[in-house]
Design a protein around this motif. Structure first.
Motif, mmCIF file in Angstrom:
data_model
loop_
_atom_site.group_PDB
_atom_site.id
_atom_site.type_symbol
_atom_site.label_atom_id
_atom_site.label_comp_id
_atom_site.label_asym_id
_atom_site.label_seq_id
_atom_site.Cartn_x
_atom_site.Cartn_y
_atom_site.Cartn_z
ATOM 1 N N GLU A 62 -6.748 -10.744 -43.965
ATOM 2 C CA GLU A 62 -7.763 -9.711 -43.766
ATOM 3 C C GLU A 62 -9.073 -10.265 -43.201
ATOM 4 N N ARG A 63 -9.426 -11.494 -43.582
ATOM 5 C CA ARG A 63 -10.765 -11.996 -43.271
ATOM 6 C C ARG A 63 -10.804 -13.123 -42.251
ATOM 7 N N CYS A 64 -9.659 -13.705 -41.963
ATOM 8 C CA CYS A 64 -9.633 -14.857 -41.054
ATOM 9 C C CYS A 64 -8.822 -14.513 -39.799
ATOM 10 N N GLY A 65 -8.961 -15.321 -38.788
ATOM 11 C CA GLY A 65 -8.345 -15.003 -37.501
ATOM 12 C C GLY A 65 -7.157 -15.863 -37.142
ATOM 13 N N TYR A 66 -6.257 -16.071 -38.089
ATOM 14 C CA TYR A 66 -5.079 -16.885 -37.791
ATOM 15 C C TYR A 66 -4.184 -16.172 -36.774
ATOM 16 N N ALA A 67 -3.703 -16.936 -35.815
ATOM 17 C CA ALA A 67 -2.827 -16.365 -34.795
ATOM 18 C C ALA A 67 -1.446 -16.088 -35.385
ATOM 19 N N PRO A 68 -0.842 -14.948 -35.066
ATOM 20 C CA PRO A 68 0.521 -14.668 -35.535
ATOM 21 C C PRO A 68 1.482 -15.771 -35.103
ATOM 22 N N GLY A 69 2.297 -16.211 -36.033
ATOM 23 C CA GLY A 69 3.281 -17.220 -35.698
ATOM 24 C C GLY A 69 2.718 -18.609 -35.493
ATOM 25 N N CYS A 70 1.520 -18.900 -36.032
ATOM 26 C CA CYS A 70 0.947 -20.238 -35.876
ATOM 27 C C CYS A 70 1.882 -21.273 -36.506
ATOM 28 N N THR A 71 2.083 -22.379 -35.830
ATOM 29 C CA THR A 71 3.051 -23.375 -36.284
ATOM 30 C C THR A 71 2.365 -24.703 -36.573
ATOM 31 N N ASP A 72 2.979 -25.463 -37.485
ATOM 32 C CA ASP A 72 2.497 -26.814 -37.725
ATOM 33 C C ASP A 72 3.174 -27.769 -36.753
ATOM 34 N N SER A 73 3.014 -29.060 -36.944
ATOM 35 C CA SER A 73 3.564 -30.031 -35.993
ATOM 36 C C SER A 73 5.088 -30.066 -35.984
ATOM 37 N N CYS A 74 5.706 -29.473 -37.008
ATOM 38 C CA CYS A 74 7.174 -29.399 -37.066
ATOM 39 C C CYS A 74 7.699 -28.038 -36.623
ATOM 40 N N GLY A 75 6.811 -27.163 -36.141
ATOM 41 C CA GLY A 75 7.225 -25.844 -35.694
ATOM 42 C C GLY A 75 7.411 -24.832 -36.806
ATOM 43 N N VAL A 76 6.898 -25.122 -37.996
ATOM 44 C CA VAL A 76 7.053 -24.226 -39.143
ATOM 45 C C VAL A 76 5.890 -23.247 -39.200
ATOM 46 N N THR A 77 6.185 -21.969 -39.400
ATOM 47 C CA THR A 77 5.159 -20.943 -39.550
ATOM 48 C C THR A 77 4.908 -20.683 -41.036
ATOM 49 N N PRO A 78 3.784 -20.044 -41.380
ATOM 50 C CA PRO A 78 3.557 -19.659 -42.776
ATOM 51 C C PRO A 78 4.682 -18.779 -43.324
ATOM 52 N N PHE A 79 5.226 -17.903 -42.476
ATOM 53 C CA PHE A 79 6.328 -17.031 -42.880
ATOM 54 C C PHE A 79 7.548 -17.851 -43.297
ATOM 55 N N MET A 80 7.876 -18.857 -42.511
ATOM 56 C CA MET A 80 9.015 -19.707 -42.837
ATOM 57 C C MET A 80 8.757 -20.502 -44.117
ATOM 58 N N ASP A 81 7.526 -20.966 -44.294
ATOM 59 C CA ASP A 81 7.156 -21.672 -45.522
ATOM 60 C C ASP A 81 7.401 -20.797 -46.747
ATOM 61 N N ALA A 82 6.985 -19.534 -46.641
ATOM 62 C CA ALA A 82 7.113 -18.622 -47.781
ATOM 63 C C ALA A 82 8.576 -18.398 -48.146
ATOM 64 N N VAL A 83 9.413 -18.146 -47.148
ATOM 65 C CA VAL A 83 10.818 -17.861 -47.417
ATOM 66 C C VAL A 83 11.548 -19.099 -47.927
ATOM 67 N N ARG A 84 11.299 -20.233 -47.323
ATOM 68 C CA ARG A 84 11.956 -21.470 -47.726
ATOM 69 C C ARG A 84 11.677 -21.811 -49.190
#
Length: 319
Positions: free
Chosen positions: A202-224
């Motif tokens: 709600e308050r920050c401007g994170y880009a949808p699907g932002c990935t870390d150096s291994c290509g992992v998104t926050p969504f994938m982190d949550a499900v894993r």
């Protein structure tokens, strides 16, 4: 000073027995020069001083005695370069933190691995200590050796009040990545901190699907990590409806047919977010449209023409 005396000094400092500590020091160390040496003496493998022990246990009266009467340096450090302020902050002893700062402790001193007292405080859910440090100009944007700042750490712990306070005082503190390009959103999602994830979206401007150096998104982190409610929140609010992500999660063992508390499937969430490719992929993978707990199908959420067309192309229907 013999070994038994050293052990007793440490014991009294840890237990907060000020009168006994004073008596032992006056009886054991007669001269003023000898008394002063006790303030800088390091004990045990960690190299802690009596001031470290007192700060860790929150014994303010012993801290005052050691600093004002014995002359212990407020910036004395142990083998890990931890100052007494690190100890007091990490154990949520606000009165001790305030006292050390008044006595001149450096608010952003670094211990081993470049951790500041504020970072240590953010490992606990104690907003009072964090406020006290920030009132003395502690910098939440400083990073440790792994590239984490205090906001990263607060997002891992998941206290919404702490996260909101850091954002109010330093609005851009969320614009940070670790050395492996992990954002605070990755951290909160990985640890299942749903309320913090909601605040970040709600308050920050994170880009949808932002990935870390291994290509992992926050969504994938949550499900894993089994945080399905957080994953749904990201899918709904952050538009993480990528077909590659869906296929990867299924390969990792995610349940295609899982439903949330409202009876909604991933297909419902894809249509609520108007993600045509995600909806098409889910249907092709065998997820049939169905009613949620309120009797609403995923197709009924379709608004954009390309999402509507997904259900008009002869793909599986609710029957």
């Amino acid at each position: 000073m013999d070994e038994n005396t050293c052990k007793l000094l440490v014991k009294l400092a840890q237990e907060g027995q000020l009168s006994s500590l004073e008596k032992l020091i006056s009886l054991t160390l007669g001269g003023s020069a000898e008394v002063q040496t006790i303030g800088s003496k390091h004990f045990g493998r960690s190299g802690d001083t009596l001031l470290h022990y007192a700060a860790r246990k929150g014994h303010l009266d012993i801290m005052e005695y050691l600093i004002t009467r014995i002359g212990t340096d407020v910036e004395v450090y142990n083998n890990d370069y931890k100052r007494p302020l690190h100890e007091a902050a990490s154990m949520s002893h606000q009165s001790c933190v305030s006292y050390l700062l008044r006595e001149g402790a450096k608010v952003d001193s670094l211990k081993k691995a470049d951790w500041t007292p504020l970072m240590m405080a953010c490992t606990r859910r104690n907003l009072g200590v964090i406020r006290e440090l920030m009132c003395h100009s502690a910098d939440p944007a400083l990073k440790n050796k792994d590239g984490w700042n205090s906001f990263h750490i607060a997002c891992r712990e998941g206290d919404p009040l702490v996260v909101q306070h850091l954002l109010v005082v330093t609005p851009d503190v969320w614009r940070t990545e670790s050395k492996t390009r992990r954002t605070p959103l990755h951290t909160a999602a990985m640890h299942g901190c749903e309320e913090v994830v909601r605040i970040l979206l709600e308050r920050c401007g994170y880009a949808p699907g932002c990935t870390d150096s291994c290509g992992v998104t926050p969504f994938m982190d949550a499900v894993r990590n089994g945080h399905i409610s957080v994953a749904r929140l990201l899918l709904e609010k952050h538009q993480e409806g990528h077909t590659s992500t869906i296929k990867t999660l299924l390969e990792l063992g995610a349940d295609l047919h899982v439903r949330d508390k409202k009876g909604r499937t991933a297909l419902h969430m894809a249509c609520i977010g108007q993600h045509a490719d995600a909806a098409r992929t889910l249907l092709q993978l065998g997820l049939k449209d169905s009613e949620d707990a309120c009797g609403t199908t995923a197709m009924q959420h379709a608004r954009k023409p390309d999402v509507v067309r997904v259900f008009e192309c002869g793909l599986p229907d609710p029957s």
